[in-house]
Design an enzyme around this catalytic site. Structure first.
Site, mmCIF file in Angstrom:
data_model
loop_
_atom_site.group_PDB
_atom_site.id
_atom_site.type_symbol
_atom_site.label_atom_id
_atom_site.label_comp_id
_atom_site.label_asym_id
_atom_site.label_seq_id
_atom_site.Cartn_x
_atom_site.Cartn_y
_atom_site.Cartn_z
ATOM 1 N N CYS A 1 0.509 -0.839 0.014
ATOM 2 C CA CYS A 1 0.128 -0.341 0.010
ATOM 3 C C CYS A 1 0.942 1.358 0.162
ATOM 4 O O CYS A 1 1.380 1.299 1.599
ATOM 5 C CB CYS A 1 -1.125 0.256 0.977
ATOM 6 S SG CYS A 1 -2.316 0.972 1.340
ATOM 7 N N CYS B 1 -0.296 4.528 2.250
ATOM 8 C CA CYS B 1 -0.319 3.938 4.342
ATOM 9 C C CYS B 1 0.124 2.595 4.140
ATOM 10 O O CYS B 1 1.208 2.416 3.983
ATOM 11 C CB CYS B 1 -1.986 4.561 4.738
ATOM 12 S SG CYS B 1 -3.452 4.315 3.892
ATOM 13 N N SER B 2 -1.642 1.904 4.268
ATOM 14 C CA SER B 2 -0.561 0.365 5.235
ATOM 15 C C SER B 2 -2.126 -0.562 5.337
ATOM 16 O O SER B 2 -2.487 -1.481 5.920
ATOM 17 C CB SER B 2 -0.684 0.902 6.789
ATOM 18 O OG SER B 2 -2.034 1.797 7.317
ATOM 19 N N CYS B 3 -2.947 -0.743 3.890
ATOM 20 C CA CYS B 3 -4.371 -0.897 3.298
ATOM 21 C C CYS B 3 -3.478 -2.036 3.273
ATOM 22 O O CYS B 3 -2.363 -2.595 2.543
ATOM 23 C CB CYS B 3 -4.805 -0.717 2.194
ATOM 24 S SG CYS B 3 -5.818 1.524 2.952
#
Lengths: 223, 118
Positions: free
Chosen positions: A122, A125-127
């Site tokens: 991702c 961000c951090s999906c």
């Protein structure tokens, strides 16, 4: 880990020789911890969220580990019909195994083959496919992986010890708030006689992110 | 290209494809407040108070300096506060007063039995 003692301006009166770590632990929560508690309590007081919802969601988060993803992978290896359904609609196939999705995300499962190696990231961000893998590791959320996975995936993979031959295509899948990916790794050779449970025990988190292959000696300990 | 041009061309979250350091395979067990913060994010999303995408934009809106100096969940909780202010759901004063209250609860002067109730 101890938070740095944010803004403990009043500590001077207790003497300057206390170690900050000690004060941080004994002296209560840090600034952001207090902010979290304050926001949560305000939202509960105004009945915007229920009093037990955070605790219940923590239980949901704690119940999600890579063992769920491993179960999905092992089933796909032994059941061709399930594999087809999984690749067609990842979320529906996981729900078939009793894995609920607590959010609105779609899940796309991509299969590693002799011709293609897949990697998920991702960049923004951090999906991450949290319903089936739990929370992502820190390195997945940090700049080096997010920045480089899309521009030099082979170099990134090599840093995980994974060398992909030039004749195998590398595909990188960039997750979004609504669409998450899960890698269906290749079943290793020499596992013909394995039960579904034995297969699942070989499948680690990192194999489903796509940074390492499944091997016979790097599995989780069998439950 | 100048430093400020870079800030304009790339918002803080937009780092895909940039040069960066080698991967260090770091991880840590979440602090209790970090885990509560994560659960709060999910619950805010369930109630349509703050969606995942609004959260991401809220982190972006903190600007490069804050994004660069706060930890992952520190960014989240500050972004939540800002978004709730912007939506008129809470005011900065609401939060400041409540934070003061929470902090008082933890201070050595307040005995456990005097925990404020309503």
């Amino acid at each position: 880990m101890t938070q740095p003692a944010h803004g403990h301006d009043d500590d001077h009166e207790h003497g300057p020789e206390h170690s900050l770590a000690e004060i941080g632990q004994a002296g209560g929560p840090g600034y952001y911890d207090i902010m979290e508690t304050a926001l949560r309590e305000l939202l509960i007081e105004r009945q915007l969220i229920g009093p037990d919802e955070i605790r219940r969601q923590i239980e949901v988060l704690d119940s999600r580990t890579p063992a769920l993803g491993a179960k999905v992978v092992a089933r796909a290896w032994v059941d061709p019909g399930f594999r087809t359904r999984l690749l067609a609609n990842g979320r529906a196939a996981c729900e078939e195994l009793g894995i609920s999705f607590y959010d609105d995300t779609a899940l796309i499962v991509i299969e590693n083959t002799d011709a293609v190696h897949n990697l998920i990231v991702c960049t923004l961000c951090s999906c991450y496919p949290r319903p089936v893998l739990g929370l992502p590791p820190d390195w997945y959320k940090l700049k080096p992986y997010r920045a480089r996975a899309v521009s030099e995936p082979r170099a990134v993979l090599a840093e995980f010890g994974t060398i992909i031959p030039d004749d195998i295509e590398v595909r990188v899948h960039d997750s979004t708030a609504m669409v998450r990916y899960l890698v269906l790794p290749k079943r290793p050779a020499g596992t013909e006689g394995y039960s579904e449970e034995q297969l699942a025990a070989l499948v680690t988190r990192d194999t489903m992110i796509g940074v390492v292959p499944v091997t016979l000696d790097t599995g989780r300990t069998t439950p | 290209m100048t430093e400020t041009e870079n800030l304009v061309r790339r918002l803080p979250n937009d780092i895909g494809g940039l040069p960066a350091d080698p991967i260090r395979r770091v991880d840590h067990e979440l602090e209790p407040w970090e885990k509560r913060c994560h659960a709060l994010a999910d619950v805010l999303d369930f109630h349509k108070l703050i969606s995942t995408e609004e959260k991401r934009c809220g982190v972006e809106a903190l600007g490069a300096e804050l994004v660069g100096s706060l930890t992952y969940y520190e960014r989240w909780i500050v972004a939540f506060a800002n978004i709730l202010f912007r939506k008129g759901i809470l005011t900065p004063e609401d939060l400041a007063r409540k934070m003061e209250q929470v902090e008082t609860r933890w201070s050595p002067e307040s005995a456990p039995e005097s925990t404020p109730q309503g």
